[in-house]
Design a protein around this motif. Sequence first.
Motif, PDB file in Angstrom:
ATOM      1  N   SER A 189       0.816  -1.210   0.000  1.00  0.00           N
ATOM      2  CA  SER A 189       0.000   0.000   0.000  1.00  0.00           C
ATOM      3  C   SER A 189       0.854   1.266   0.000  1.00  0.00           C
ATOM      4  O   SER A 189       1.849   1.356   0.720  1.00  0.00           O
ATOM      5  N   TYR A 190       0.400   2.253  -0.794  1.00  0.00           N
ATOM      6  CA  TYR A 190       1.015   3.581  -0.774  1.00  0.00           C
ATOM      7  C   TYR A 190       0.331   4.501   0.242  1.00  0.00           C
ATOM      8  O   TYR A 190       0.730   5.646   0.387  1.00  0.00           O
ATOM      9  N   GLY A 191      -0.707   4.010   0.902  1.00  0.00           N
ATOM     10  CA  GLY A 191      -1.403   4.846   1.867  1.00  0.00           C
ATOM     11  C   GLY A 191      -2.904   4.793   1.660  1.00  0.00           C
ATOM     12  O   GLY A 191      -3.448   3.817   1.140  1.00  0.00           O
ATOM     13  N   ASP A 243     -10.242   3.970  -8.066  1.00  0.00           N
ATOM     14  CA  ASP A 243      -9.046   3.193  -8.404  1.00  0.00           C
ATOM     15  C   ASP A 243      -8.323   2.673  -7.163  1.00  0.00           C
ATOM     16  O   ASP A 243      -7.326   1.954  -7.287  1.00  0.00           O
ATOM     17  N   SER A 244      -8.806   3.039  -5.974  1.00  0.00           N
ATOM     18  CA  SER A 244      -8.174   2.626  -4.717  1.00  0.00           C
ATOM     19  C   SER A 244      -8.950   1.517  -4.018  1.00  0.00           C
ATOM     20  O   SER A 244      -8.718   1.239  -2.841  1.00  0.00           O
ATOM     21  N   THR A 283      -3.668  -1.954  -5.691  1.00  0.00           N
ATOM     22  CA  THR A 283      -4.807  -1.344  -6.374  1.00  0.00           C
ATOM     23  C   THR A 283      -4.291  -0.529  -7.556  1.00  0.00           C
ATOM     24  O   THR A 283      -3.086  -0.279  -7.672  1.00  0.00           O
ATOM     25  N   ARG A 284      -5.199  -0.079  -8.409  1.00  0.00           N
ATOM     26  CA  ARG A 284      -4.768   0.681  -9.587  1.00  0.00           C
ATOM     27  C   ARG A 284      -4.028   1.957  -9.194  1.00  0.00           C
ATOM     28  O   ARG A 284      -3.075   2.362  -9.850  1.00  0.00           O
ATOM     29  N   SER A 302      -8.883   2.859  -0.439  1.00  0.00           N
ATOM     30  CA  SER A 302      -9.989   3.800  -0.243  1.00  0.00           C
ATOM     31  C   SER A 302     -10.699   3.550   1.080  1.00  0.00           C
ATOM     32  O   SER A 302     -10.887   2.408   1.505  1.00  0.00           O
ATOM     33  N   LEU A 303     -11.112   4.648   1.718  1.00  0.00           N
ATOM     34  CA  LEU A 303     -11.885   4.591   2.958  1.00  0.00           C
ATOM     35  C   LEU A 303     -12.957   5.656   2.909  1.00  0.00           C
ATOM     36  O   LEU A 303     -12.676   6.812   2.594  1.00  0.00           O
ATOM     37  N   PHE A 304     -14.193   5.263   3.223  1.00  0.00           N
ATOM     38  CA  PHE A 304     -15.299   6.220   3.333  1.00  0.00           C
ATOM     39  C   PHE A 304     -15.979   6.016   4.674  1.00  0.00           C
ATOM     40  O   PHE A 304     -16.360   4.891   5.019  1.00  0.00           O
TER      41      PHE A 304
END
Length: 736
Positions: A169-171, A350-351, A362-363, A368-370
Amino acid sequence: MYEQTLYKVVKDHIKPKVVSRMNRYKKWEYGYNKEHDVIIISRTGEIGEIYEIQNLKIALPKAKDIHKFDSDKWEYTEYPKELKKIKSVFDWEEYPVDFKEKWYDYIDNEFNKREKGFWFYNKGLATYITGTHFMYLQWSKIDVGQPDFRESNRLFFIFWEACKADPRSYGMCYLKNRRSGFSFMSSAEAVNNATITSDARFGILSKSGPDAKKMFTDKVVPISVNYPFFFKPIQDGMDRPKTELAYRVPATKYTRRKLENNESLRELDGLDTTIDWKNTGDNSYDGEKLKLLVHDESGKWEKPNNILNNWRVTKTCLRLGSRIIGKCMMGSTSNALDKGGGNFKKLYNDSDVTQRNANGQTRSGLYSLFIPMEWNYEGYIDSYGLPVFNTPKKPVEGPQGEMIDLGVIEYWDNEVEGLKQDQDALNEFYRQFPRTTKHAFRDESKESLFNLTKIYEQIDFNEDLKNSINVTKGSFQWENGEQDTRVIFVPNKNGRFNITWVPQVHLQNKRYSKNGTNYPGNEHMGAFGCDPYDISGTVDRRGSNGSLHGLTKFSMEDMPPNHFFLEYIARPQTAEIFFEDVLMACVFYGMPILVENNKPRLLYYFKRRGYRGFAMNRPDRKYSKLSVTEREIGGIPNSSEDIKQAHASAIETYIEHFVGLKDTGYGDMYFQRTLEDWAQFNINNRTKHDASISSGLALMACNKHRYSPVNKIKTQPVDLGIKRYDNRGTTSKIIS
């Protein structure tokens, strides 16, 4: 009643025997565990509960040494007065060993909490917060003083810790609601991380350079200044710098040996770590090597700046070859789509952690977080930091002693109801305080070709209705696997078709044959529209989808009139699978299909299989005026301006009459992807709107009489033998 869906505790994801054995020997390593597909954020070698947050499985540490505050909830612990007067590690050196010995355990415990996290009882439940979250709550000063504990922030920091622990992961890419505290939390993380890292650079970007500077001077610097001396390195330059915060001599964890030997810190090498900010631009931080990039307000980058272009650049700042050496903490609400929101939406999509490449990423590289607004809305958080979702039977106490007598869901619904007459204001409210990702990416209504008020009314109605009640996902297949017999529908959660209605058994598979060609038997009931594709694969595997829609007409049969009953938006592995899917749907419903013929392979497929009779000719021309190819395979071109206008007009008319709130209630258009595609439709750039193309063609197919050419009859004067007279004057005269 509202049911939380932000996270769940996954039971028995790893066999209990395995967990017990590994815990006994403390063999669980911090990071991604490929064998069990779980990210371990425990630094103790033991794991406990496994959370699943937005499809990411995260193993927490095993609950141990759980602290109980007197109030049974989080409490800020006052900094001891005797230590407050010590401003730096150099001041600390001047104190005698017995004074240092007195405070050793206190300082050592704070370092342990920072490293391993902290367990405490909250409303009677054992609750874990990460070390970063502990540093935010206990040692980070924000605009209101000390932050409150909130359950939403706890889950945020757990997810962030997983992003840091996972080497793939990049974050994170965090889609948030307004006033959720992201700027302060990310600032706290920058200071926390920078004060324990040597030879590193930490960067800050925002929607503009002044915003990044303000975040640095108003959030990052004050948090650093207010750190206790044992966490705070000596810094170069001014106490409150404007552009760069540079740490020189590190604060270190004080061991017994250091205390007993009274070792000096003056001879230690410096951290040589900096935190700075950059002006907003596509090439910000290009060529730099970053340990952490804080990306604030990334959903608000307006032209000419582009968050997608910037991320492509800054992503390279976080890796060394294939190894990820830094992380990005990205968070934002979303602007309207053409004001930066569209690019952020693409980055967020894309996350998705469920969509990974062969390297496990991931792309975008981000996760992603919501977090929906009801988890983190000011004024509706109780004294335990828990959201007050539903209106309580008795008022509950808030963090500052105020009483809460209304649930946040009811409050939000009241706000929405009051804004329904102003669609732009309503969409802005949705973007600022979203309960779903669809709310977060609502677009402005000003530029839409269609009536967004009606479209969004229908979308909201479908969501409230829990649309799975009306829509069934599944697949069509030939009975017993024998082609050209009977088609059957099989419900399947992984199917490519969404349907809302099937005809009665005696109306299924109705077709007849004439001169060796099959024709539809239910043409009077409805028709299909299709936007096909010809090429099986694309270089980036992200070509346009094949799209198919079915629509009923008004008929005396037992069926819902003017109803979209089928939606298919997919790109199977080969074009032939798509062609067969479309053919089976037409056969099952016994209805004809109107296809865009600029990509003719589907039409040739129908002809080759003996179903040319199902493929409609273009309705705007007589058969004698069709081209040779159009006579051979049928279909309608998409290049004509008249066709484009007629197509858009068909959708517009349908929306006005059958979508959204009507006098008789809400419409029965239940396909959310199609509704969303209508909301974003651009007549000058139709290639991205597969669902709009096929649904519009279905409407044209069902109303083909509207587009039929009108015969022009040339009239010749006919002499009926009746004379006309001019009666002016005394004598009548025949008019020749």
